[in-house]
Design an enzyme around this catalytic site. Structure first.
Site, PDB file in Angstrom:
ATOM      1  N   ALA A  48       0.790  -1.233   0.000  1.00 59.36           N
ATOM      2  CA  ALA A  48       0.000   0.000   0.000  1.00 59.36           C
ATOM      3  C   ALA A  48       0.820   1.281   0.000  1.00 59.36           C
ATOM      4  O   ALA A  48       0.263   2.369  -0.040  1.00 59.36           O
ATOM      5  CB  ALA A  48      -0.904   0.013   1.232  1.00 59.36           C
ATOM      6  N   SER A  49       2.149   1.181   0.054  1.00 58.53           N
ATOM      7  CA  SER A  49       2.922   2.383   0.368  1.00 58.53           C
ATOM      8  C   SER A  49       3.449   3.160  -0.829  1.00 58.53           C
ATOM      9  O   SER A  49       3.952   4.272  -0.654  1.00 58.53           O
ATOM     10  CB  SER A  49       4.107   1.998   1.258  1.00 58.53           C
ATOM     11  OG  SER A  49       4.937   1.089   0.561  1.00 58.53           O
ATOM     12  N   TYR A 235       9.371  -8.675 -20.911  1.00 57.98           N
ATOM     13  CA  TYR A 235       8.294  -8.632 -19.909  1.00 57.98           C
ATOM     14  C   TYR A 235       7.321  -9.816 -20.053  1.00 57.98           C
ATOM     15  O   TYR A 235       7.431 -10.798 -19.335  1.00 57.98           O
ATOM     16  CB  TYR A 235       7.542  -7.285 -19.944  1.00 57.98           C
ATOM     17  CG  TYR A 235       6.763  -7.085 -18.656  1.00 57.98           C
ATOM     18  CD1 TYR A 235       7.247  -6.283 -17.636  1.00 57.98           C
ATOM     19  CD2 TYR A 235       5.555  -7.761 -18.429  1.00 57.98           C
ATOM     20  CE1 TYR A 235       6.566  -6.161 -16.431  1.00 57.98           C
ATOM     21  CE2 TYR A 235       4.871  -7.652 -17.232  1.00 57.98           C
ATOM     22  CZ  TYR A 235       5.376  -6.837 -16.242  1.00 57.98           C
ATOM     23  OH  TYR A 235       4.691  -6.739 -15.047  1.00 57.98           O
TER      24      TYR A 235
HETATM   25  P1  NAI Z   1       5.963  -0.303  -6.131  1.00 59.53           P
HETATM   26  O1  NAI Z   1       7.384  -0.741  -6.034  1.00 59.53           O
HETATM   27  O2  NAI Z   1       5.686   1.135  -6.306  1.00 59.53           O
HETATM   28  O3  NAI Z   1       5.173  -0.815  -4.819  1.00 59.53           O
HETATM   29  C1  NAI Z   1       5.383  -2.078  -4.277  1.00 59.53           C
HETATM   30  C2  NAI Z   1       4.732  -2.201  -2.916  1.00 59.53           C
HETATM   31  O4  NAI Z   1       5.001  -3.523  -2.402  1.00 59.53           O
HETATM   32  C3  NAI Z   1       5.280  -1.215  -1.860  1.00 59.53           C
HETATM   33  O5  NAI Z   1       4.214  -0.791  -1.043  1.00 59.53           O
HETATM   34  C4  NAI Z   1       6.232  -2.081  -1.022  1.00 59.53           C
HETATM   35  O6  NAI Z   1       6.414  -1.646   0.313  1.00 59.53           O
HETATM   36  C5  NAI Z   1       5.460  -3.400  -1.049  1.00 59.53           C
HETATM   37  N1  NAI Z   1       6.295  -4.552  -0.717  1.00 59.53           N
HETATM   38  C6  NAI Z   1       7.373  -5.030  -1.372  1.00 59.53           C
HETATM   39  N2  NAI Z   1       7.841  -6.150  -0.744  1.00 59.53           N
HETATM   40  C7  NAI Z   1       7.029  -6.364   0.323  1.00 59.53           C
HETATM   41  C8  NAI Z   1       6.969  -7.347   1.354  1.00 59.53           C
HETATM   42  N3  NAI Z   1       7.827  -8.367   1.397  1.00 59.53           N
HETATM   43  N4  NAI Z   1       6.011  -7.231   2.296  1.00 59.53           N
HETATM   44  C9  NAI Z   1       5.117  -6.211   2.277  1.00 59.53           C
HETATM   45  N5  NAI Z   1       5.114  -5.261   1.313  1.00 59.53           N
HETATM   46  C10 NAI Z   1       6.047  -5.351   0.354  1.00 59.53           C
HETATM   47  O7  NAI Z   1       5.341  -1.188  -7.291  1.00 59.53           O
HETATM   48  P2  NAI Z   1       4.210  -0.945  -8.406  1.00 59.53           P
HETATM   49  O8  NAI Z   1       4.848  -0.635  -9.696  1.00 59.53           O
HETATM   50  O9  NAI Z   1       3.132  -0.067  -7.900  1.00 59.53           O
HETATM   51  O10 NAI Z   1       3.650  -2.417  -8.591  1.00 59.53           O
HETATM   52  C11 NAI Z   1       2.501  -2.916  -7.938  1.00 59.53           C
HETATM   53  C12 NAI Z   1       1.869  -3.964  -8.815  1.00 59.53           C
HETATM   54  O11 NAI Z   1       1.405  -3.355 -10.032  1.00 59.53           O
HETATM   55  C13 NAI Z   1       2.833  -5.081  -9.223  1.00 59.53           C
HETATM   56  O12 NAI Z   1       2.147  -6.302  -9.224  1.00 59.53           O
HETATM   57  C14 NAI Z   1       3.210  -4.683 -10.653  1.00 59.53           C
HETATM   58  O13 NAI Z   1       3.611  -5.785 -11.422  1.00 59.53           O
HETATM   59  C15 NAI Z   1       1.880  -4.121 -11.146  1.00 59.53           C
HETATM   60  N6  NAI Z   1       1.953  -3.274 -12.336  1.00 59.53           N
HETATM   61  C16 NAI Z   1       2.874  -2.257 -12.455  1.00 59.53           C
HETATM   62  C17 NAI Z   1       2.947  -1.512 -13.615  1.00 59.53           C
HETATM   63  C18 NAI Z   1       3.917  -0.384 -13.782  1.00 59.53           C
HETATM   64  O14 NAI Z   1       4.054   0.103 -14.882  1.00 59.53           O
HETATM   65  N7  NAI Z   1       4.563   0.064 -12.740  1.00 59.53           N
HETATM   66  C19 NAI Z   1       2.017  -1.763 -14.748  1.00 59.53           C
HETATM   67  C20 NAI Z   1       1.039  -2.778 -14.472  1.00 59.53           C
HETATM   68  C21 NAI Z   1       1.033  -3.520 -13.316  1.00 59.53           C
END
Ligand code: NAI
Length: 398
Positions: A48-49, A235
């Site tokens: 969520a962060s 990807y």
């Molecule tokens: P992000 O890196 O901004 O956020 C990841 C989150 O996961 C953070 O809140 C982090 O604290 C948490 N996290 C990581 N390891 C953890 C653990 N062991 N325990 C608890 N929390 C943990 O990532 P983003 O890009 O927002 O990705 C979120 C989802 O969206 C992923 O499944 C990604 O594949 C998907 N996604 C991302 C896209 C992009 O372009 N960035 C496009 C489409 C999907």
């Protein structure tokens, strides 16, 4: 101390806590002014962060639904040596703003893969929070400990079919560099699937179900990416794609179970390419994203995380009409990214882009700006010459 961005090897190594605060506020303001929706009221968000998870949380709390939220994330706070992570401060300030409006915003900062966190969250739901009507799983992790065996699995960004050389952006020097990626070993593919596939989401769902933590007709959502053929090799057809396909298959199973037991449903939302902490590591992706930003901005259809999440809830999930899914049961929030005219123009620019002209042919400035903002830098209305009291930061608890 004054905090200036430290960029080392393409990564922003520090954080500006008050830049993060302003970014959270900016997202809240966006949601308050955008098209409103009335949806879930009690929500659990894993991851969520930052990125999509944070935007999901802000949209649900401030975009009309006024949801109480539980956020699980893995972040660190200020110590004598480091200021901590952006997500740490995002959690703190989200909570502050949500509580000001009378909303519950509970944070669990720990490893979401562990049984212990699942137990703590479930206990909190049962004793204080009440049943959830929405679970959002937005985790992007580099590794996972399997708590049954103690084994650590790593997520790897590699191909599954031969070597690949792709360009990527190095924001330390504002340049495009070539990056060679080798083909993954079976162990690396398995590791990525273990970290980014569906197993942990399934564990969360079954534990929540077993403990009667879902309200009737509750929904579970998780995020995936497909993108354009330009990024397929690294990807969709790479290690991460194997994990995402596993996630998508698992969700079909979860959907069946939720539907049978509580009349609920689970689905994947396929989101648009965006700059987040996680996506910047994927070769080819940053250049593709910077070109995509340019094309979509020119057409006035660019969306960042918060815009996309607000549209997802207000126009797709809680619009009052039936949710539309593709043939594989997925919600397609990448509809604008994959529009034929958008992809045609991205293709044209992609063919012309070189290390010399990429700043003109892509929206590199916009890409870099969003990248810096993830850690609280380059945010309007923040005075980066002000002294920041680190003793106050050390006392802040999410
Ligand atoms: P992000 O890196 O901004 O956020 C990841 C989150 O996961 C953070 O809140 C982090 O604290 C948490 N996290 C990581 N390891 C953890 C653990 N062991 N325990 C608890 N929390 C943990 O990532 P983003 O890009 O927002 O990705 C979120 C989802 O969206 C992923 O499944 C990604 O594949 C998907 N996604 C991302 C896209 C992009 O372009 N960035 C496009 C489409 C999907």
């Amino acid at each position: 101390m004054k905090i200036k961005a430290e960029i080392i090897r393409g990564l922003v190594k520090n954080v500006h806590p008050y830049g993060c605060r302003q970014e959270v506020l900016n997202q809240i303001d966006y949601c308050k002014k955008a098209k409103q929706f009335n949806g879930a009221k009690k929500v659990l968000i894993i991851g969520a962060s930052s990125g999509f998870g944070l935007a999901t949380r802000i949209s649900l709390a401030f975009g009309g639904s006024k949801a109480d939220t539980i956020g699980v994330s893995y972040e660190t706070g200020a110590t004598d040596r480091r200021l901590g992570t952006a997500g740490w401060y995002n959690n703190i300030f989200f909570k502050e703003f949500a509580e000001k409006e009378g909303l519950i915003a509970k944070n669990f900062i720990d490893d979401a893969f562990s049984y212990e966190v699942k137990e703590k969250v479930i206990e909190y739901i049962k004793k204080e929070f009440g049943k959830i009507d929405l679970l959002v799983y937005s985790l992007a992790a580099p590794r996972r400990k399997d708590y049954k065996t103690g084994k650590i699995y790593n997520s790897t960004i590699k191909t599954t079919s031969g070597e690949f050389t792709g360009n990527t952006i190095d924001i330390s020097n504002d340049e495009i560099v070539m990056k060679k990626v080798s083909s993954a070993t079976p162990e690396e593919i398995e590791g990525t699937k273990k970290v980014m596939g569906g197993e942990d989401l399934e564990e969360w769902c079954y534990e929540l179900l077993k403990n009667n933590c879902f309200s009737d007709k509750a929904i579970a959502i998780t995020y995936s990416y497909i993108g354009s053929p330009k990024t397929y090799k690294i990807y969709r057809e790479g290690t991460i794609g194997v994990a995402k396909k596993n996630l998508e298959e698992t969700v079909l199973r979860i959907n069946k179970k939720l539907s049978e037991e509580i009349g609920g449903r689970a689905f994947v939302s396929v989101n648009k390419a965006l700059v987040t902490k996680a996506s910047a590591y994927i070769p080819t992706f940053p250049v593709y994203a910077a070109i995509l930003y340019k094309v979509m901005k020119e057409k006035n259809i660019h969306e960042n995380c918060i815009m996309q999440m607000q549209r997802m809830f207000s126009e797709k999930i809680y619009s009052g009409s039936k949710i539309e899914f593709d043939e594989a049961g997925r919600l397609r929030m990448d509809d604008l990214e994959l529009r034929e005219d958008v992809q045609r123009e991205v293709d044209e620019l992609w063919k012309k882009v070189t290390p010399e002209n990429f700043k003109v042919l892509s929206d590199y400035a916009g890409y870099k700006n969003e990248f810096m903002q993830l850690n609280g830098f380059d945010v309007d209305k923040v005075n980066y010459d002000s002294e920041v009291n680190t003793e106050i930061l050390k006392k802040m608890i999410p």
